[in-house]
Design an enzyme around this catalytic site. Structure first.
Site, short mmCIF file in Angstrom:
data_model
loop_
_atom_site.label_atom_id
_atom_site.label_comp_id
_atom_site.label_asym_id
_atom_site.label_seq_id
_atom_site.Cartn_x
_atom_site.Cartn_y
_atom_site.Cartn_z
N ASP A 12 2.95 -57.52 -38.41
CA ASP A 12 2.00 -58.60 -38.73
C ASP A 12 2.53 -59.96 -38.24
O ASP A 12 3.74 -60.17 -38.20
CB ASP A 12 1.76 -58.62 -40.25
N GLY A 15 -1.05 -63.26 -34.56
CA GLY A 15 -2.01 -64.36 -34.42
C GLY A 15 -1.36 -65.69 -34.77
O GLY A 15 -1.49 -66.68 -34.03
N TRP A 17 1.80 -66.43 -34.77
CA TRP A 17 2.84 -66.74 -33.76
C TRP A 17 2.19 -67.45 -32.57
O TRP A 17 2.71 -68.44 -32.07
CB TRP A 17 3.48 -65.43 -33.31
N HIS A 29 -0.68 -60.86 -29.42
CA HIS A 29 -0.68 -59.39 -29.37
C HIS A 29 0.13 -58.88 -28.18
O HIS A 29 0.84 -57.89 -28.28
CB HIS A 29 -2.11 -58.85 -29.33
N SER A 58 -8.01 -48.78 -39.51
CA SER A 58 -9.43 -48.42 -39.52
C SER A 58 -10.29 -49.63 -39.91
O SER A 58 -11.49 -49.64 -39.70
CB SER A 58 -9.68 -47.22 -40.45
N ARG A 63 -12.77 -57.06 -36.74
CA ARG A 63 -12.36 -58.32 -36.08
C ARG A 63 -13.37 -58.65 -34.97
O ARG A 63 -14.14 -57.79 -34.54
CB ARG A 63 -10.96 -58.16 -35.49
N LEU A 123 13.82 -39.71 -30.42
CA LEU A 123 13.13 -40.52 -31.43
C LEU A 123 11.66 -40.11 -31.42
O LEU A 123 11.09 -39.91 -30.35
CB LEU A 123 13.23 -42.01 -31.07
N LEU A 187 0.61 -53.53 -48.74
CA LEU A 187 0.66 -52.33 -47.89
C LEU A 187 -0.52 -52.23 -46.93
O LEU A 187 -0.45 -51.50 -45.94
CB LEU A 187 0.70 -51.06 -48.75
C1 FPP Z 1 -1.30 -58.01 -36.94
O1 FPP Z 1 -1.19 -59.34 -36.50
C2 FPP Z 1 -1.22 -57.12 -35.84
C3 FPP Z 1 -2.22 -56.28 -35.44
C4 FPP Z 1 -3.54 -56.20 -36.08
C5 FPP Z 1 -2.04 -55.41 -34.32
C6 FPP Z 1 -0.64 -54.99 -34.02
C7 FPP Z 1 -0.61 -54.81 -32.56
C8 FPP Z 1 0.45 -55.02 -31.77
C9 FPP Z 1 1.79 -55.36 -32.23
C10 FPP Z 1 0.30 -54.88 -30.33
C11 FPP Z 1 -0.40 -53.69 -29.94
C12 FPP Z 1 0.38 -52.43 -30.15
C13 FPP Z 1 0.12 -51.38 -29.37
C14 FPP Z 1 0.81 -50.06 -29.52
C15 FPP Z 1 -0.85 -51.53 -28.33
P1 FPP Z 1 -2.39 -60.32 -36.86
O2 FPP Z 1 -3.29 -60.39 -35.69
O3 FPP Z 1 -3.05 -59.90 -38.12
O4 FPP Z 1 -1.60 -61.65 -37.04
P2 FPP Z 1 -1.97 -62.83 -38.06
O5 FPP Z 1 -1.84 -62.23 -39.45
O6 FPP Z 1 -0.91 -63.83 -37.78
O7 FPP Z 1 -3.34 -63.28 -37.73
#
Ligand code: FPP
Length: 240
Positions: A12, A15, A17, A29, A58, A63, A123, A187
């Site tokens: 997490d 966004g 970052w 991302h 899911s 979004r 792994l 979670l």
């Molecule tokens: C949460 O950050 C992250 C996600 C919803 C997606 C996680 C995806 C990646 C790390 C990259 C893609 C991975 C693969 C295998 C393609 P957020 O967008 O909720 O961040 P925020 O809470 O700061 O808005």
């Protein structure tokens, strides 16, 4: 340091970052995929057996369309472009999540990655995609009901083991450590059954900044904790 056999990560903070740097969320991302590559290497280096990462829940379909399409694109790209390197590094790739509603091309990519890497033992990387814990447990409930209806299973045989052995993580070592980056402490429908006795480590680090040292720090926090599994005595490592 006792290495956790099975580590899961809620990645997490992508966004935030990006926003903190004046960049679009998509850049966060993309940087998140780099962090994933680093973390897969780090997990292999420190002897983790299974790494399960939450790539797309899911609920993430809700979004904005453009962000969903960015995430799907990154997933496709990761599974397609990184496959050879992952295979050479001995990584076994598996997808966990609901396959029944996935587009055919994504499913084909996933099956190809799973087949190519099926015999790798360095792994195991579980990519949770279109995954939700409640959905996973509901799918198991449907399967059990179907087995009972077909006369293959008695109602009395529906035990914790019967459920565990039908989850997407069936047959894998129990979850030892669940890490969430990005500062929130929940979670979010991730591995709720599997996390029953996992140690939880939360860090304020945003996922794109996560690296080897952060993984080692989380695992050493895990190894310093006393695990009692509801009993009174510390248990060194889980068996089931
Ligand atoms: C949460 O950050 C992250 C996600 C919803 C997606 C996680 C995806 C990646 C790390 C990259 C893609 C991975 C693969 C295998 C393609 P957020 O967008 O909720 O961040 P925020 O809470 O700061 O808005």
């Amino acid at each position: 340091m006792v290495t956790a056999r099975h580590v899961a990560i809620i990645m997490d903070g992508n966004g935030r970052w990006a926003t903190a740097r004046g960049l679009p969320r998509s850049a966060g991302h993309r940087a998140g995929v780099e962090a994933l590559r680093r973390t897969v290497r780090a997990a292999g280096d420190i002897g983790v057996e299974v790494l399960t990462v939450y790539a797309f829940s899911s609920e993430n379909w809700s979004r904005p369309k453009s962000e969903v399409s960015d995430l799907l694109g990154l997933f496709r790209h990761f599974v397609e472009r990184d496959l050879r390197k992952l295979h050479e590094a001995g990584v076994r790739v598996r997808m966990i999540g609901n396959r029944s509603t996935l587009a055919g091309d994504i499913l084909t990519l996933i099956l190809k990655a799973e087949q190519l890497t099926a015999d790798n033992g360095k792994l195991q990387l579980n990519i949770a995609f279109n995954y939700g814990s409640r959905d996973e447990v509901a799918r198991v409930a449907q399967q059990l009901a179907a087995e009972v209806a077909a006369g293959h299973l008695a109602v009395d045989d529906i035990s914790e083991d019967a459920i565990s052995s039908r989850l997407d993580t069936a047959g894998q070592p129990p979850l030892d450590l669940l890490i969430r980056t990005g500062g929130d402490r929940r979670l979010s429908n991730f591995l709720m059954w599997q996390a029953s006795y996992a140690e939880l480590v939360f860090t304020d680090t945003h996922w794109p900044d996560f690296g080897f040292d952060d993984l080692v720090a989380a695992v050493s926090e895990f190894s310093g904790r006393e695990r009692r599994y509801g009993g009174l005595d510390a248990v060194k490592s889980a068996t089931g």
